[in-house]
Every structure is written in C-alpha cells, then in structure tokens.
Design a protein around this motif. Structure first.
Motif, PDB file in Angstrom:
ATOM      1  N   SER A  86     -11.942  26.569  77.162  1.00 45.47           N
ATOM      2  CA  SER A  86     -12.217  25.204  76.669  1.00 45.47           C
ATOM      3  C   SER A  86     -12.622  24.273  77.798  1.00 45.47           C
ATOM      4  O   SER A  86     -13.192  23.213  77.564  1.00 45.47           O
ATOM      5  CB  SER A  86     -10.983  24.639  75.971  1.00 45.47           C
ATOM      6  N   GLY A  87     -12.322  24.673  79.054  1.00 47.56           N
ATOM      7  CA  GLY A  87     -12.708  23.865  80.204  1.00 47.56           C
ATOM      8  C   GLY A  87     -11.701  22.831  80.633  1.00 47.56           C
ATOM      9  O   GLY A  87     -11.915  22.114  81.599  1.00 47.56           O
ATOM     10  N   ASP A  88     -10.573  22.697  79.920  1.00 50.60           N
ATOM     11  CA  ASP A  88      -9.551  21.717  80.271  1.00 50.60           C
ATOM     12  C   ASP A  88      -8.516  22.370  81.193  1.00 50.60           C
ATOM     13  O   ASP A  88      -7.635  23.090  80.716  1.00 50.60           O
ATOM     14  CB  ASP A  88      -8.853  21.181  79.012  1.00 50.60           C
ATOM     15  N   PRO A  89      -8.606  22.135  82.522  1.00 50.75           N
ATOM     16  CA  PRO A  89      -7.709  22.828  83.449  1.00 50.75           C
ATOM     17  C   PRO A  89      -6.251  22.412  83.293  1.00 50.75           C
ATOM     18  O   PRO A  89      -5.941  21.276  82.933  1.00 50.75           O
ATOM     19  CB  PRO A  89      -8.242  22.430  84.832  1.00 50.75           C
ATOM     20  N   ILE A  90      -5.374  23.383  83.555  1.00 49.82           N
ATOM     21  CA  ILE A  90      -3.928  23.151  83.507  1.00 49.82           C
ATOM     22  C   ILE A  90      -3.393  23.512  84.886  1.00 49.82           C
ATOM     23  O   ILE A  90      -3.433  24.669  85.300  1.00 49.82           O
ATOM     24  CB  ILE A  90      -3.249  24.021  82.433  1.00 49.82           C
ATOM     25  N   ALA A  91      -2.906  22.509  85.611  1.00 49.01           N
ATOM     26  CA  ALA A  91      -2.395  22.732  86.964  1.00 49.01           C
ATOM     27  C   ALA A  91      -0.890  22.942  86.930  1.00 49.01           C
ATOM     28  O   ALA A  91      -0.174  22.282  86.184  1.00 49.01           O
ATOM     29  CB  ALA A  91      -2.736  21.547  87.857  1.00 49.01           C
ATOM     30  N   ALA A  92      -0.438  23.863  87.758  1.00 43.02           N
ATOM     31  CA  ALA A  92       1.004  24.062  87.949  1.00 43.02           C
ATOM     32  C   ALA A  92       1.422  23.288  89.184  1.00 43.02           C
ATOM     33  O   ALA A  92       0.643  23.139  90.127  1.00 43.02           O
ATOM     34  CB  ALA A  92       1.317  25.546  88.145  1.00 43.02           C
ATOM     35  N   GLU A  93       2.645  22.780  89.171  1.00 39.16           N
ATOM     36  CA  GLU A  93       3.177  22.144  90.365  1.00 39.16           C
ATOM     37  C   GLU A  93       3.276  23.188  91.474  1.00 39.16           C
ATOM     38  O   GLU A  93       3.692  24.325  91.209  1.00 39.16           O
ATOM     39  CB  GLU A  93       4.572  21.569  90.089  1.00 39.16           C
ATOM     40  N   PRO A  94       2.898  22.843  92.709  1.00 40.99           N
ATOM     41  CA  PRO A  94       3.097  23.794  93.806  1.00 40.99           C
ATOM     42  C   PRO A  94       4.564  24.205  93.879  1.00 40.99           C
ATOM     43  O   PRO A  94       5.463  23.389  93.677  1.00 40.99           O
ATOM     44  CB  PRO A  94       2.670  23.007  95.044  1.00 40.99           C
ATOM     45  N   GLN A  95       4.790  25.481  94.130  1.00 42.34           N
ATOM     46  CA  GLN A  95       6.152  26.018  94.122  1.00 42.34           C
ATOM     47  C   GLN A  95       6.343  27.059  95.211  1.00 42.34           C
ATOM     48  O   GLN A  95       5.381  27.689  95.657  1.00 42.34           O
ATOM     49  CB  GLN A  95       6.472  26.608  92.748  1.00 42.34           C
ATOM     50  N   GLN A  96       7.587  27.208  95.625  1.00 45.07           N
ATOM     51  CA  GLN A  96       7.918  28.237  96.597  1.00 45.07           C
ATOM     52  C   GLN A  96       7.733  29.600  95.926  1.00 45.07           C
ATOM     53  O   GLN A  96       8.024  29.756  94.741  1.00 45.07           O
ATOM     54  CB  GLN A  96       9.384  28.096  97.047  1.00 45.07           C
ATOM     55  N   PRO A  97       7.252  30.597  96.677  1.00 43.62           N
ATOM     56  CA  PRO A  97       7.106  31.923  96.092  1.00 43.62           C
ATOM     57  C   PRO A  97       8.465  32.539  95.767  1.00 43.62           C
ATOM     58  O   PRO A  97       9.453  32.280  96.452  1.00 43.62           O
ATOM     59  CB  PRO A  97       6.381  32.717  97.181  1.00 43.62           C
ATOM     60  N   ARG A  98       8.494  33.332  94.720  1.00 42.01           N
ATOM     61  CA  ARG A  98       9.725  34.009  94.287  1.00 42.01           C
ATOM     62  C   ARG A  98       9.489  35.511  94.269  1.00 42.01           C
ATOM     63  O   ARG A  98       8.369  35.962  94.071  1.00 42.01           O
ATOM     64  CB  ARG A  98      10.127  33.524  92.898  1.00 42.01           C
ATOM     65  N   ASN A  99      10.573  36.265  94.420  1.00 36.34           N
ATOM     66  CA  ASN A  99      10.469  37.719  94.319  1.00 36.34           C
ATOM     67  C   ASN A  99      10.653  38.142  92.862  1.00 36.34           C
ATOM     68  O   ASN A  99      10.756  37.300  91.969  1.00 36.34           O
ATOM     69  CB  ASN A  99      11.451  38.413  95.269  1.00 36.34           C
ATOM     70  N   ALA A 100      10.733  39.437  92.618  1.00 35.07           N
ATOM     71  CA  ALA A 100      10.847  39.955  91.250  1.00 35.07           C
ATOM     72  C   ALA A 100      12.124  39.511  90.558  1.00 35.07           C
ATOM     73  O   ALA A 100      12.187  39.469  89.329  1.00 35.07           O
ATOM     74  CB  ALA A 100      10.754  41.478  91.253  1.00 35.07           C
ATOM     75  N   ASP A 101      13.153  39.153  91.330  1.00 32.15           N
ATOM     76  CA  ASP A 101      14.420  38.682  90.755  1.00 32.15           C
ATOM     77  C   ASP A 101      14.450  37.175  90.567  1.00 32.15           C
ATOM     78  O   ASP A 101      15.502  36.607  90.293  1.00 32.15           O
ATOM     79  CB  ASP A 101      15.593  39.094  91.650  1.00 32.15           C
ATOM     80  N   ALA A 102      13.302  36.506  90.765  1.00 31.48           N
ATOM     81  CA  ALA A 102      13.163  35.055  90.643  1.00 31.48           C
ATOM     82  C   ALA A 102      13.891  34.294  91.754  1.00 31.48           C
ATOM     83  O   ALA A 102      14.147  33.113  91.629  1.00 31.48           O
ATOM     84  CB  ALA A 102      13.603  34.564  89.269  1.00 31.48           C
ATOM     85  N   THR A 103      14.202  34.977  92.851  1.00 34.03           N
ATOM     86  CA  THR A 103      14.821  34.333  94.011  1.00 34.03           C
ATOM     87  C   THR A 103      13.720  33.784  94.907  1.00 34.03           C
ATOM     88  O   THR A 103      12.743  34.486  95.195  1.00 34.03           O
ATOM     89  CB  THR A 103      15.661  35.360  94.811  1.00 34.03           C
ATOM     90  N   ILE A 104      13.867  32.540  95.338  1.00 29.29           N
ATOM     91  CA  ILE A 104      12.890  31.948  96.249  1.00 29.29           C
ATOM     92  C   ILE A 104      12.915  32.704  97.572  1.00 29.29           C
ATOM     93  O   ILE A 104      13.974  32.929  98.152  1.00 29.29           O
ATOM     94  CB  ILE A 104      13.181  30.452  96.479  1.00 29.29           C
ATOM     95  N   VAL A 105      11.735  33.105  98.024  1.00 27.39           N
ATOM     96  CA  VAL A 105      11.584  33.777  99.309  1.00 27.39           C
ATOM     97  C   VAL A 105      10.509  33.012 100.085  1.00 27.39           C
ATOM     98  O   VAL A 105       9.311  33.253  99.903  1.00 27.39           O
ATOM     99  CB  VAL A 105      11.184  35.262  99.148  1.00 27.39           C
ATOM    100  N   PRO A 106      10.930  32.051 100.934  1.00 21.33           N
ATOM    101  CA  PRO A 106       9.947  31.260 101.678  1.00 21.33           C
ATOM    102  C   PRO A 106       9.042  32.150 102.533  1.00 21.33           C
ATOM    103  O   PRO A 106       9.474  33.204 103.023  1.00 21.33           O
ATOM    104  CB  PRO A 106      10.809  30.358 102.572  1.00 21.33           C
TER     105      PRO A 106
END
Length: 135
Positions: free
Chosen positions: A55-75
């Motif tokens: 449709s051309g209407d972009p959806i931006a995500a807030e920048p976020q710290q990367p996470r591993n497969a367990d959803a733990t933040i891994v800077p």
C-alpha cells in the motif's frame, strides 16, 4: 542473501549482515538478522526497521536493542569478533498485509548524534539498507 556492512561511529566496519528471515506472530513480525562480527563495537547500537507494505504506507519500529532467541537483550558490545550472531528485533505490522511488503533496517548509536550509522552495500554508502521482500 544480503551483503551489507555496518560501519561504527569511527568509520570502521564492525558487522556484516549475511542473511535474515522474518516470522509473523500476531500483530508483529519477528525479524532475525544474522551478522558476522568484524570487531567489537565500543558503544551500544540499536536496530530500527521499517516495513513498507504494498500500500506504500511505511510502518516504522522504534529502534531497539538486539535480542537473542530467548528474547534476552544482547548489546552489540557483547558480540565477539569472528562470531556469527543472530539478533532479533520486533517489527509492528499494524493492519498491513505482508503480501508484497518490503523491509529496511538501520542501526543507531547512542553517541552517534542520534542518526543512523553508515551501511555499505553494493550500491554504495547508505543510512539504511533494504533487506528485501518479506516472504
């Protein structure tokens, strides 16, 4: 496959994106990025993504710290040079259809003036990289 190299605030390559995939989960898209770590970054970086539906209407995500497969933040400062890491970020879908949707990503540094870092692709230097259609 994607070939994009991210450059840190000191203009030194620190990670190369080698592949990605995405899986819908309710009203979100889990985006997994696999990167080869070239050097340990000296500061944390955040990953931002933009979904561009047909449709051309972009959806931006807030920048976020990367996470591993367990959803733990891994800077990224914990990524070891020579390692291959998989970082997951969450992209909102809103009411967008994934049919024909395209995804772009950018990395942001805490001390890099708030703007996106440079990424080097086959097309040259960019501030974000289109990683491809969502499948």
């Amino acid at each position: 496959p994607v070939d994009a190299t991210f450059v840190d605030g000191a203009d030194a390559p620190f990670a190369r994106l080698t592949r990605w995939d995405a899986a819908p989960a309710g009203d979100q898209l889990a985006v997994r990025l696999t990167l080869d770590v070239l050097k340990r970054p000296q500061e944390p970086y955040w990953i931002g993504s933009i979904l561009v539906p047909a449709s051309g209407d972009p959806i931006a995500a807030e920048p976020q710290q990367p996470r591993n497969a367990d959803a733990t933040i891994v800077p990224v400062t914990c990524w070891a040079p020579g390692a291959s890491v998989t970082a997951t970020v969450v992209q909102p879908l809103g009411t967008a259809s994934l049919n024909g949707a395209y995804l772009s990503i950018a990395l942001y540094g805490a001390q890099a003036g708030g703007g996106p870092l440079t990424v080097v692709t086959e097309a040259g230097e960019e501030r974000q990289v289109g990683i491809g259609p969502v499948q």
